[in-house]
Motif scaffolding. Sequence first.
Motif, PDB file in Angstrom:
ATOM      1  N   LEU A  33      -9.901   0.496  -7.245  1.00 54.94           N
ATOM      2  CA  LEU A  33      -9.407   1.645  -8.004  1.00 54.94           C
ATOM      3  C   LEU A  33      -8.368   1.245  -9.039  1.00 54.94           C
ATOM      4  O   LEU A  33      -8.133   1.953 -10.006  1.00 54.94           O
ATOM      5  CB  LEU A  33      -8.742   2.660  -7.070  1.00 54.94           C
ATOM      6  CG  LEU A  33      -9.585   3.271  -5.968  1.00 54.94           C
ATOM      7  CD1 LEU A  33      -8.717   4.219  -5.154  1.00 54.94           C
ATOM      8  CD2 LEU A  33     -10.760   4.003  -6.557  1.00 54.94           C
ATOM      9  N   THR A  42     -18.671  -1.407  -3.590  1.00 59.43           N
ATOM     10  CA  THR A  42     -17.688  -0.870  -2.673  1.00 59.43           C
ATOM     11  C   THR A  42     -18.166   0.420  -2.044  1.00 59.43           C
ATOM     12  O   THR A  42     -18.026   0.654  -0.867  1.00 59.43           O
ATOM     13  CB  THR A  42     -16.374  -0.568  -3.416  1.00 59.43           C
ATOM     14  OG1 THR A  42     -15.947  -1.747  -4.038  1.00 59.43           O
ATOM     15  CG2 THR A  42     -15.332  -0.075  -2.474  1.00 59.43           C
ATOM     16  N   SER A  56      -8.479   5.752  -0.794  1.00 56.20           N
ATOM     17  CA  SER A  56      -8.881   4.489  -0.187  1.00 56.20           C
ATOM     18  C   SER A  56      -8.996   4.627   1.312  1.00 56.20           C
ATOM     19  O   SER A  56      -9.892   4.066   1.936  1.00 56.20           O
ATOM     20  CB  SER A  56      -7.866   3.399  -0.484  1.00 56.20           C
ATOM     21  OG  SER A  56      -7.460   3.453  -1.793  1.00 56.20           O
ATOM     22  N   LEU A 114     -12.094   3.823   3.599  1.00 57.08           N
ATOM     23  CA  LEU A 114     -11.987   2.870   4.709  1.00 57.08           C
ATOM     24  C   LEU A 114     -12.518   3.486   5.995  1.00 57.08           C
ATOM     25  O   LEU A 114     -13.270   2.848   6.743  1.00 57.08           O
ATOM     26  CB  LEU A 114     -10.532   2.443   4.892  1.00 57.08           C
ATOM     27  CG  LEU A 114     -10.254   1.405   5.977  1.00 57.08           C
ATOM     28  CD1 LEU A 114     -10.756   0.040   5.547  1.00 57.08           C
ATOM     29  CD2 LEU A 114      -8.760   1.317   6.282  1.00 57.08           C
ATOM     30  N   GLU A 141      -4.374   7.687  -4.651  1.00 59.32           N
ATOM     31  CA  GLU A 141      -5.240   6.521  -4.548  1.00 59.32           C
ATOM     32  C   GLU A 141      -5.238   5.973  -3.129  1.00 59.32           C
ATOM     33  O   GLU A 141      -6.267   5.542  -2.611  1.00 59.32           O
ATOM     34  CB  GLU A 141      -4.802   5.435  -5.536  1.00 59.32           C
ATOM     35  CG  GLU A 141      -5.266   5.656  -6.969  1.00 59.32           C
ATOM     36  CD  GLU A 141      -4.488   6.746  -7.676  1.00 59.32           C
ATOM     37  OE1 GLU A 141      -3.450   7.184  -7.125  1.00 59.32           O
ATOM     38  OE2 GLU A 141      -4.909   7.169  -8.761  1.00 59.32           O
ATOM     39  N   CYS A 149       0.824  -1.214   0.000  1.00 53.58           N
ATOM     40  CA  CYS A 149       0.000   0.000   0.000  1.00 53.58           C
ATOM     41  C   CYS A 149       0.858   1.263   0.000  1.00 53.58           C
ATOM     42  O   CYS A 149       0.441   2.297  -0.514  1.00 53.58           O
ATOM     43  CB  CYS A 149      -0.914   0.030   1.227  1.00 53.58           C
ATOM     44  SG  CYS A 149      -2.219  -1.190   1.192  1.00 53.58           S
ATOM     45  N   LEU A 205      -7.636  -2.537   3.630  1.00 58.41           N
ATOM     46  CA  LEU A 205      -7.548  -1.308   2.842  1.00 58.41           C
ATOM     47  C   LEU A 205      -7.297  -1.652   1.378  1.00 58.41           C
ATOM     48  O   LEU A 205      -7.943  -1.120   0.478  1.00 58.41           O
ATOM     49  CB  LEU A 205      -6.400  -0.435   3.361  1.00 58.41           C
ATOM     50  CG  LEU A 205      -6.107   0.848   2.581  1.00 58.41           C
ATOM     51  CD1 LEU A 205      -7.223   1.855   2.775  1.00 58.41           C
ATOM     52  CD2 LEU A 205      -4.780   1.467   2.995  1.00 58.41           C
ATOM     53  N   TYR A 206      -6.387  -2.587   1.174  1.00 54.41           N
ATOM     54  CA  TYR A 206      -6.049  -2.923  -0.207  1.00 54.41           C
ATOM     55  C   TYR A 206      -7.183  -3.651  -0.885  1.00 54.41           C
ATOM     56  O   TYR A 206      -7.635  -3.268  -1.961  1.00 54.41           O
ATOM     57  CB  TYR A 206      -4.781  -3.784  -0.260  1.00 54.41           C
ATOM     58  CG  TYR A 206      -4.310  -4.001  -1.681  1.00 54.41           C
ATOM     59  CD1 TYR A 206      -3.383  -3.136  -2.250  1.00 54.41           C
ATOM     60  CD2 TYR A 206      -4.821  -5.030  -2.464  1.00 54.41           C
ATOM     61  CE1 TYR A 206      -2.979  -3.288  -3.556  1.00 54.41           C
ATOM     62  CE2 TYR A 206      -4.429  -5.190  -3.776  1.00 54.41           C
ATOM     63  CZ  TYR A 206      -3.501  -4.313  -4.313  1.00 54.41           C
ATOM     64  OH  TYR A 206      -3.111  -4.464  -5.607  1.00 54.41           O
ATOM     65  N   HIS A 252     -10.700  -1.446  -0.914  1.00 49.54           N
ATOM     66  CA  HIS A 252     -10.778  -0.077  -1.419  1.00 49.54           C
ATOM     67  C   HIS A 252      -9.733   0.274  -2.475  1.00 49.54           C
ATOM     68  O   HIS A 252     -10.043   0.914  -3.454  1.00 49.54           O
ATOM     69  CB  HIS A 252     -10.673   0.908  -0.256  1.00 49.54           C
ATOM     70  CG  HIS A 252     -11.765   0.728   0.733  1.00 49.54           C
ATOM     71  ND1 HIS A 252     -13.077   1.011   0.443  1.00 49.54           N
ATOM     72  CD2 HIS A 252     -11.757   0.234   1.991  1.00 49.54           C
ATOM     73  CE1 HIS A 252     -13.833   0.738   1.491  1.00 49.54           C
ATOM     74  NE2 HIS A 252     -13.057   0.250   2.443  1.00 49.54           N
ATOM     75  N   LEU A 253      -8.521  -0.160  -2.228  1.00 52.14           N
ATOM     76  CA  LEU A 253      -7.484   0.212  -3.186  1.00 52.14           C
ATOM     77  C   LEU A 253      -7.616  -0.595  -4.471  1.00 52.14           C
ATOM     78  O   LEU A 253      -7.530  -0.055  -5.570  1.00 52.14           O
ATOM     79  CB  LEU A 253      -6.115  -0.015  -2.542  1.00 52.14           C
ATOM     80  CG  LEU A 253      -4.910   0.770  -3.061  1.00 52.14           C
ATOM     81  CD1 LEU A 253      -5.269   2.212  -3.347  1.00 52.14           C
ATOM     82  CD2 LEU A 253      -3.789   0.712  -2.033  1.00 52.14           C
TER      83      LEU A 253
END
Lengths: 176, 187
Positions: free
Chosen positions: B124, B140, B169, B173, B165, B92, B116-117, B120-121
């Motif tokens: 993207l 999401t 994210s 989160l 990004e 991340c 998080l990854y 949300h990440l």
Amino acid sequence: MAPKNKNPNGENVVPEVQQKKTQALILKSSDGEEFSISKSAAGLSVAIKNMMEDDCAGGVIPLPLVDGGTLARVITYLNKHAEDGASDEDKRKFDEEFLSGMEVDVLCDVALAGNYLDIRGLFHDVCQRIVNGMKNKSVEWVRKTFRIESDFTAEEEEQIKKEYAWAWEGVDSDAD
Amino acid sequence: MKRPLVDGGSDTVAAGYTHPGNNDANKKIKPEGKEDDLEEMSKEAEAVLLDENLLYEVLRHVDDGRTLAKAACVSRQWKLTAHDERLWELICTKHYHRSPIQLRAVVLALGGFRRLYSSHLWPLLKPTSSTSSAPAAVSTWPCLPLAPAPPPGAPRSKARWGKDEVNLSLSLLSIKYFEKMSSNRSK
């Protein structure tokens, strides 16, 4: 660096081993093979350097965790990197060729040795190589290549694959 | 080479991590001169990368979440190792020269870098051509009009991303987190 003027132990060295430089020592693998290496090359391994400084060796350093085949590879690497005339570019090229010929289990042996002997550059490169090989490969491929049996139960397997379902989107399925 | 605790981090913050299977995390990969070395060596011939610390070190070199996610699906041991928050943090925060300590504290408090990854990440970043991307992105964050969606027709090459990004994210989160918190409270 190694203490340059510690007792020159030329007499103790196994006679048939060719000694190019006066400052040489012997590395002994787990299966009893002996390799001659210059102190400057050996000193690139932090672990060996420490052993030389402790002078526990008396000219022969036993490496009970590294087998002969792996040690030979590691020594090839060390010699290249200790070469006086070798530019960084030379070394990079050498590393590339050196690693590209290795199967995954050889890579892992070299990684273990690189870690044990504390040769940072080698260890890093080998790890990177292993990881690059895993990119865009399936889980099955990883299991097969690293000879790992899945010990997940069927439910666990389903669960984890569901959890990571996103990781498979758009992945090219790979036969091997 | 011992496993470094956390790159550039402080020990106090690192202590906030959950370390799955970390009981022997700080042992050297192989202790010197033990009796059972030979036995260990012969085991290696059967399976490689069995050593948990070596596996961790190898996985530290993974720079995309997808490969790490697949590693988690290999076996129980791989899963334990690949779920280490530090590995997800590395991914991340790979655009940061130094991962900001506050970021780590906040992310860990809100659910961790792996979450998080993955929730949300990744939405993207994922390749744009996949037709299944739209529903996932909606789920999401349903209220957003898919603002971060990459332009249609963008090449399928790897999505480039950076700190923006990550920040976006992180906002998502935290919103999720507080949303959940307030809905729990209202029950």
